[in-house]
Scaffold this motif. Sequence first.
Motif, PDB file in Angstrom:
ATOM      1  N   PRO A   1      57.101  41.666  38.400  1.00 51.34           N
ATOM      2  CA  PRO A   1      56.252  40.477  38.350  1.00 51.34           C
ATOM      3  C   PRO A   1      55.225  40.486  39.486  1.00 51.34           C
ATOM      4  N   LEU A   2      54.040  40.044  39.148  1.00 52.86           N
ATOM      5  CA  LEU A   2      52.974  40.021  40.154  1.00 52.86           C
ATOM      6  C   LEU A   2      53.208  38.982  41.240  1.00 52.86           C
ATOM      7  N   GLY A   3      53.655  37.823  40.849  1.00 48.87           N
ATOM      8  CA  GLY A   3      53.826  36.756  41.818  1.00 48.87           C
ATOM      9  C   GLY A   3      52.485  36.268  42.340  1.00 48.87           C
ATOM     10  N   VAL A   4      52.552  35.344  43.269  1.00 43.92           N
ATOM     11  CA  VAL A   4      51.344  34.733  43.825  1.00 43.92           C
ATOM     12  C   VAL A   4      50.501  35.774  44.562  1.00 43.92           C
ATOM     13  N   ILE A   5      51.131  36.639  45.341  1.00 41.40           N
ATOM     14  CA  ILE A   5      50.379  37.639  46.103  1.00 41.40           C
ATOM     15  C   ILE A   5      49.626  38.577  45.161  1.00 41.40           C
ATOM     16  N   GLY A   6      50.278  38.996  44.106  1.00 42.64           N
ATOM     17  CA  GLY A   6      49.619  39.877  43.143  1.00 42.64           C
ATOM     18  C   GLY A   6      48.448  39.208  42.447  1.00 42.64           C
ATOM     19  N   ILE A   7      48.607  37.956  42.096  1.00 43.08           N
ATOM     20  CA  ILE A   7      47.525  37.211  41.434  1.00 43.08           C
ATOM     21  C   ILE A   7      46.353  37.014  42.398  1.00 43.08           C
ATOM     22  N   VAL A   8      46.667  36.691  43.656  1.00 40.85           N
ATOM     23  CA  VAL A   8      45.607  36.569  44.669  1.00 40.85           C
ATOM     24  C   VAL A   8      44.904  37.919  44.837  1.00 40.85           C
ATOM     25  N   GLY A   9      45.679  39.005  44.819  1.00 37.54           N
ATOM     26  CA  GLY A   9      45.098  40.340  44.922  1.00 37.54           C
ATOM     27  C   GLY A   9      44.136  40.646  43.785  1.00 37.54           C
ATOM     28  N   ILE A  10      44.512  40.268  42.578  1.00 35.39           N
ATOM     29  CA  ILE A  10      43.626  40.469  41.425  1.00 35.39           C
ATOM     30  C   ILE A  10      42.343  39.661  41.604  1.00 35.39           C
ATOM     31  N   ALA A  11      42.470  38.434  42.093  1.00 33.35           N
ATOM     32  CA  ALA A  11      41.289  37.591  42.318  1.00 33.35           C
ATOM     33  C   ALA A  11      40.382  38.196  43.391  1.00 33.35           C
ATOM     34  N   ILE A  12      40.977  38.720  44.461  1.00 32.99           N
ATOM     35  CA  ILE A  12      40.185  39.355  45.515  1.00 32.99           C
ATOM     36  C   ILE A  12      39.467  40.579  44.954  1.00 32.99           C
ATOM     37  N   TRP A  13      40.195  41.410  44.224  1.00 33.12           N
ATOM     38  CA  TRP A  13      39.608  42.617  43.643  1.00 33.12           C
ATOM     39  C   TRP A  13      38.464  42.254  42.676  1.00 33.12           C
ATOM     40  N   ALA A  14      38.708  41.280  41.807  1.00 31.29           N
ATOM     41  CA  ALA A  14      37.693  40.884  40.820  1.00 31.29           C
ATOM     42  C   ALA A  14      36.447  40.320  41.502  1.00 31.29           C
ATOM     43  N   THR A  15      36.647  39.546  42.554  1.00 33.08           N
ATOM     44  CA  THR A  15      35.510  39.011  43.308  1.00 33.08           C
ATOM     45  C   THR A  15      34.699  40.150  43.908  1.00 33.08           C
ATOM     46  N   GLY A  16      35.401  41.098  44.522  1.00 36.96           N
ATOM     47  CA  GLY A  16      34.718  42.253  45.103  1.00 36.96           C
ATOM     48  C   GLY A  16      33.956  43.042  44.058  1.00 36.96           C
ATOM     49  N   MET A  17      34.573  43.277  42.913  1.00 37.89           N
ATOM     50  CA  MET A  17      33.920  44.045  41.853  1.00 37.89           C
ATOM     51  C   MET A  17      32.671  43.322  41.345  1.00 37.89           C
ATOM     52  N   LEU A  18      32.780  42.033  41.101  1.00 28.58           N
ATOM     53  CA  LEU A  18      31.648  41.255  40.600  1.00 28.58           C
ATOM     54  C   LEU A  18      30.486  41.263  41.590  1.00 28.58           C
ATOM     55  N   ILE A  19      30.788  41.002  42.845  1.00 27.77           N
ATOM     56  CA  ILE A  19      29.727  40.936  43.847  1.00 27.77           C
ATOM     57  C   ILE A  19      29.124  42.323  44.082  1.00 27.77           C
ATOM     58  N   GLU A  20      29.942  43.365  44.024  1.00 25.09           N
ATOM     59  CA  GLU A  20      29.403  44.716  44.199  1.00 25.09           C
ATOM     60  C   GLU A  20      28.465  45.083  43.052  1.00 25.09           C
ATOM     61  N   ILE A  21      28.837  44.713  41.848  1.00 22.00           N
ATOM     62  CA  ILE A  21      27.960  44.971  40.690  1.00 22.00           C
ATOM     63  C   ILE A  21      26.630  44.240  40.870  1.00 22.00           C
ATOM     64  N   ILE A  22      26.713  42.982  41.282  1.00 19.57           N
ATOM     65  CA  ILE A  22      25.494  42.185  41.475  1.00 19.57           C
ATOM     66  C   ILE A  22      24.626  42.781  42.576  1.00 19.57           C
ATOM     67  N   SER A  23      25.227  43.129  43.703  1.00 16.46           N
ATOM     68  CA  SER A  23      24.431  43.658  44.819  1.00 16.46           C
ATOM     69  C   SER A  23      23.817  45.008  44.470  1.00 16.46           C
ATOM     70  N   ASP A  24      24.572  45.853  43.795  1.00  9.51           N
ATOM     71  CA  ASP A  24      24.021  47.146  43.375  1.00  9.51           C
ATOM     72  C   ASP A  24      22.884  46.972  42.375  1.00  9.51           C
ATOM     73  N   ARG A  25      23.029  46.037  41.467  1.00 11.44           N
ATOM     74  CA  ARG A  25      21.979  45.759  40.481  1.00 11.44           C
ATOM     75  C   ARG A  25      20.728  45.229  41.175  1.00 11.44           C
ATOM     76  N   GLN A  26      20.931  44.321  42.131  1.00  7.81           N
ATOM     77  CA  GLN A  26      19.788  43.776  42.857  1.00  7.81           C
ATOM     78  C   GLN A  26      19.038  44.880  43.602  1.00  7.81           C
ATOM     79  N   LYS A  27      19.778  45.784  44.231  1.00 11.59           N
ATOM     80  CA  LYS A  27      19.119  46.867  44.972  1.00 11.59           C
ATOM     81  C   LYS A  27      18.412  47.824  44.018  1.00 11.59           C
ATOM     82  N   SER A  28      19.029  48.127  42.883  1.00 10.12           N
ATOM     83  CA  SER A  28      18.382  48.997  41.895  1.00 10.12           C
ATOM     84  C   SER A  28      17.086  48.379  41.386  1.00 10.12           C
ATOM     85  N   ASN A  29      17.127  47.087  41.072  1.00  9.15           N
ATOM     86  CA  ASN A  29      15.926  46.396  40.607  1.00  9.15           C
ATOM     87  C   ASN A  29      14.846  46.375  41.690  1.00  9.15           C
TER      88      ASN A  29
END
Length: 130
Positions: A1-29
């Motif tokens: 089971p993931l538990g609270v720590i695992g769910i928080v980890g997924i949220a941290i990872w997803a936030t990082g992935m989303l913001i990295e995609i946005i920042s890379d796209r902004q720099k490419s543009n």
Amino acid sequence: PLGVIGIVGIAIWATGMLIEIISDRQKSNFRANPDNAGNFIRTGLWAWSRHPNYFCELLLWTGMASVAVPVLQGWQWATLISPIFVTFLLTRVSGVPMLEEAADERWGGQDDYEHYKRTTPVLIPRPPSA
């Protein structure tokens, strides 16, 4: 089971992935626009951090490590060194130091760049200041 720590980890990872995609796209543009040739990016997420993509990389590694916490046993706990090691590499060895040096060589002394450096955090984003 993931538990609270695992769910928080997924949220941290997803936030990082989303913001990295946005920042890379902004720099490419930014780079794709001929009007920006020879200039440095200071718009979008790049107004909040001089290296938002590296900040996001640290979020990705921290999120992955957090997801693993609920199932780690014995020597497996050593895997938590990964986010610390990546942070060390990006902030002290390669990544930020190399890019900051190259930027200083290219734009150092220009008023707008020096203002950007004074008012924009190197890594951890915060809203732009005046």
